[in-house]
Motif scaffolding. Structure first.
Motif, PDB file in Angstrom:
ATOM      1  N   MET A   1      43.591  22.961  53.340  1.00  0.00           N
ATOM      2  CA  MET A   1      44.308  22.256  52.273  1.00  0.00           C
ATOM      3  C   MET A   1      45.808  22.452  52.458  1.00  0.00           C
ATOM      4  SD  MET A   1      43.986  22.718  48.108  1.00  0.00           S
ATOM      5  CE  MET A   1      42.277  22.250  48.073  1.00  0.00           C
ATOM      6  N   ASN A   2      46.570  21.349  52.487  1.00  0.00           N
ATOM      7  CA  ASN A   2      48.004  21.503  52.702  1.00  0.00           C
ATOM      8  C   ASN A   2      48.704  21.870  51.389  1.00  0.00           C
ATOM      9  OD1 ASN A   2      48.624  19.150  51.199  1.00  0.00           O
ATOM     10  ND2 ASN A   2      48.453  17.851  53.002  1.00  0.00           N
ATOM     11  N   LYS A   3      50.009  22.082  51.504  1.00  0.00           N
ATOM     12  CA  LYS A   3      50.772  22.586  50.359  1.00  0.00           C
ATOM     13  C   LYS A   3      50.736  21.609  49.188  1.00  0.00           C
ATOM     14  CE  LYS A   3      55.301  24.486  49.198  1.00  0.00           C
ATOM     15  NZ  LYS A   3      56.667  24.807  49.704  1.00  0.00           N
ATOM     16  N   ILE A   4      50.885  20.301  49.470  1.00  0.00           N
ATOM     17  CA  ILE A   4      50.886  19.312  48.386  1.00  0.00           C
ATOM     18  C   ILE A   4      49.532  19.297  47.688  1.00  0.00           C
ATOM     19  CG2 ILE A   4      51.116  16.853  47.834  1.00  0.00           C
ATOM     20  CD1 ILE A   4      53.024  16.639  50.242  1.00  0.00           C
ATOM     21  N   GLU A   5      48.448  19.337  48.469  1.00  0.00           N
ATOM     22  CA  GLU A   5      47.110  19.354  47.867  1.00  0.00           C
ATOM     23  C   GLU A   5      46.899  20.600  47.017  1.00  0.00           C
ATOM     24  OE1 GLU A   5      44.982  18.917  51.514  1.00  0.00           O
ATOM     25  OE2 GLU A   5      44.514  16.806  51.136  1.00  0.00           O
ATOM     26  N   GLN A   6      47.459  21.720  47.465  1.00  0.00           N
ATOM     27  CA  GLN A   6      47.360  22.952  46.677  1.00  0.00           C
ATOM     28  C   GLN A   6      48.096  22.798  45.352  1.00  0.00           C
ATOM     29  OE1 GLN A   6      48.951  25.875  49.382  1.00  0.00           O
ATOM     30  NE2 GLN A   6      46.944  26.363  50.262  1.00  0.00           N
ATOM     31  N   GLN A   7      49.277  22.172  45.408  1.00  0.00           N
ATOM     32  CA  GLN A   7      50.045  21.964  44.174  1.00  0.00           C
ATOM     33  C   GLN A   7      49.301  21.033  43.222  1.00  0.00           C
ATOM     34  OE1 GLN A   7      53.719  20.572  45.907  1.00  0.00           O
ATOM     35  NE2 GLN A   7      54.639  22.611  45.919  1.00  0.00           N
ATOM     36  N   ILE A   8      48.671  19.987  43.777  1.00  0.00           N
ATOM     37  CA  ILE A   8      47.892  19.065  42.951  1.00  0.00           C
ATOM     38  C   ILE A   8      46.751  19.801  42.267  1.00  0.00           C
ATOM     39  CG2 ILE A   8      46.250  17.145  43.079  1.00  0.00           C
ATOM     40  CD1 ILE A   8      48.137  15.837  45.120  1.00  0.00           C
ATOM     41  N   ALA A   9      46.047  20.645  43.023  1.00  0.00           N
ATOM     42  CA  ALA A   9      44.927  21.411  42.451  1.00  0.00           C
ATOM     43  C   ALA A   9      45.409  22.318  41.329  1.00  0.00           C
ATOM     44  CB  ALA A   9      44.246  22.226  43.552  1.00  0.00           C
ATOM     45  N   GLN A  10      46.583  22.928  41.525  1.00  0.00           N
ATOM     46  CA  GLN A  10      47.138  23.827  40.505  1.00  0.00           C
ATOM     47  C   GLN A  10      47.524  23.038  39.248  1.00  0.00           C
ATOM     48  OE1 GLN A  10      50.318  26.321  41.930  1.00  0.00           O
ATOM     49  NE2 GLN A  10      50.923  26.939  39.861  1.00  0.00           N
ATOM     50  N   ILE A  11      48.139  21.857  39.448  1.00  0.00           N
ATOM     51  CA  ILE A  11      48.531  21.034  38.301  1.00  0.00           C
ATOM     52  C   ILE A  11      47.296  20.581  37.524  1.00  0.00           C
ATOM     53  CG2 ILE A  11      49.613  18.855  37.603  1.00  0.00           C
ATOM     54  CD1 ILE A  11      51.433  19.169  40.112  1.00  0.00           C
ATOM     55  N   LYS A  12      46.238  20.242  38.247  1.00  0.00           N
ATOM     56  CA  LYS A  12      45.006  19.805  37.572  1.00  0.00           C
ATOM     57  C   LYS A  12      44.399  20.936  36.734  1.00  0.00           C
ATOM     58  CE  LYS A  12      43.514  15.918  40.425  1.00  0.00           C
ATOM     59  NZ  LYS A  12      42.482  15.355  41.313  1.00  0.00           N
ATOM     60  N   GLU A  13      44.522  22.153  37.219  1.00  0.00           N
ATOM     61  CA  GLU A  13      44.041  23.295  36.437  1.00  0.00           C
ATOM     62  C   GLU A  13      44.845  23.413  35.136  1.00  0.00           C
ATOM     63  OE1 GLU A  13      44.089  26.872  38.700  1.00  0.00           O
ATOM     64  OE2 GLU A  13      42.705  26.127  40.235  1.00  0.00           O
ATOM     65  N   GLU A  14      46.174  23.241  35.239  1.00  0.00           N
ATOM     66  CA  GLU A  14      47.017  23.304  34.049  1.00  0.00           C
ATOM     67  C   GLU A  14      46.706  22.137  33.117  1.00  0.00           C
ATOM     68  OE1 GLU A  14      51.213  23.834  34.894  1.00  0.00           O
ATOM     69  OE2 GLU A  14      50.728  24.781  36.809  1.00  0.00           O
ATOM     70  N   LEU A  15      46.422  20.976  33.704  1.00  0.00           N
ATOM     71  CA  LEU A  15      46.159  19.780  32.921  1.00  0.00           C
ATOM     72  C   LEU A  15      44.843  19.896  32.150  1.00  0.00           C
ATOM     73  CD1 LEU A  15      47.644  17.079  32.457  1.00  0.00           C
ATOM     74  CD2 LEU A  15      46.231  16.082  34.264  1.00  0.00           C
ATOM     75  N   ALA A  16      43.919  20.646  32.692  1.00  0.00           N
ATOM     76  CA  ALA A  16      42.644  20.855  31.992  1.00  0.00           C
ATOM     77  C   ALA A  16      42.876  21.543  30.647  1.00  0.00           C
ATOM     78  CB  ALA A  16      41.709  21.685  32.863  1.00  0.00           C
ATOM     79  N   GLU A  17      43.928  22.361  30.587  1.00  0.00           N
ATOM     80  CA  GLU A  17      44.273  23.044  29.345  1.00  0.00           C
ATOM     81  C   GLU A  17      45.120  22.156  28.434  1.00  0.00           C
ATOM     82  OE1 GLU A  17      43.141  26.100  28.590  1.00  0.00           O
ATOM     83  OE2 GLU A  17      42.057  26.126  30.505  1.00  0.00           O
ATOM     84  N   SER A  18      45.881  21.225  29.029  1.00  0.00           N
ATOM     85  CA  SER A  18      46.773  20.344  28.251  1.00  0.00           C
ATOM     86  C   SER A  18      46.646  18.920  28.777  1.00  0.00           C
ATOM     87  CB  SER A  18      48.218  20.824  28.376  1.00  0.00           C
ATOM     88  OG  SER A  18      48.356  22.177  28.009  1.00  0.00           O
TER      89      SER A  18
END
Length: 208
Positions: A1-18
């Motif tokens: 997984m490249n850096k951008i995909e990692q950032q997307i995955a992290q944002i989606k985790e945050e988005l699940a909360e908000s």
């Protein structure tokens, strides 16, 4: 997984909360745009606008993605939406001017490029971009005037020195052109366009 995909995955985790966080939705759009997945980017930008309809940067980002998809009409609409909210938003003005120029609507393009210099008179980039517009339209006099204004505002603006040199080279004023190329290279020694044209001008003078 490249850096951008990692950032997307992290944002989606945050988005699940908000899930209604417009800024997070916008960041997801940016991530997918960077991956070249423009349809996914558009979907997230539109979700972001549902939460923040007056967010200038989201309209701007969405316009950029529509532009990449060659959907020019929608791109223009969202640049205009951004400008309705913030009339002096220079990135939208500049990109809209580029679109008008590509559509051969040079009068509209020039009007916008000039408007940018009026609302940001101390920004050398506005004059540089206006100079490039004149250069593309073969108006050497106005192009040169704009590049000199850019240099006046920023004496380290190496591209402006280079472009004046380029103009002078094509006017066969080789000695003056050399002077500008050398000034460009004093500031940015590895700037290849200036190095190439400098050698070409020296060669012409040597063989004349």
């Amino acid at each position: 997984m490249n850096k951008i995909e990692q950032q997307i995955a992290q944002i989606k985790e945050e988005l699940a909360e908000s899930p209604n966080d417009g800024e997070l939705l916008n960041e997801l759009g940016i991530g997918y745009h960077m991956l070249g997945d423009y349809d996914e980017a558009i979907d997230y930008y539109q979700q972001a606008l549902n939460q923040r309809p007056k967010a200038v940067k989201i309209h701007f980002n969405l316009a950029n993605t529509f532009y990449e998809k060659k959907d020019i009409e929608k791109a223009i609409n969202h640049y205009l939406n951004a400008l309705d909210i913030k009339p002096d938003y220079v990135p939208a003005l500049n990109n809209l001017a580029d679109i008008y120029e590509l559509a051969n609507e040079d009068e509209k393009a020039q009007e916008l490029f000039e408007h940018i210099t009026e609302i940001n008179p101390d920004d050398p980039m506005g004059y540089f971009n206006l100079g490039n517009h004149h250069l593309r339209n073969n108006d050497s006099l106005e192009a040169g005037r704009c590049y000199k204004k850019a240099i006046e505002l920023d004496p380290e603006f190496h591209e402006a020195y280079n472009n004046i040199g380029f103009l002078l080279k094509h006017l066969e004023q080789y000695e003056e052109a050399i002077s500008y190329f050398e000034q460009c290279l004093e500031i940015e020694p590895n700037y290849e366009p200036a190095k190439k044209d400098l050698e070409a001008c020296k060669k012409v003078l040597k063989n004349s």
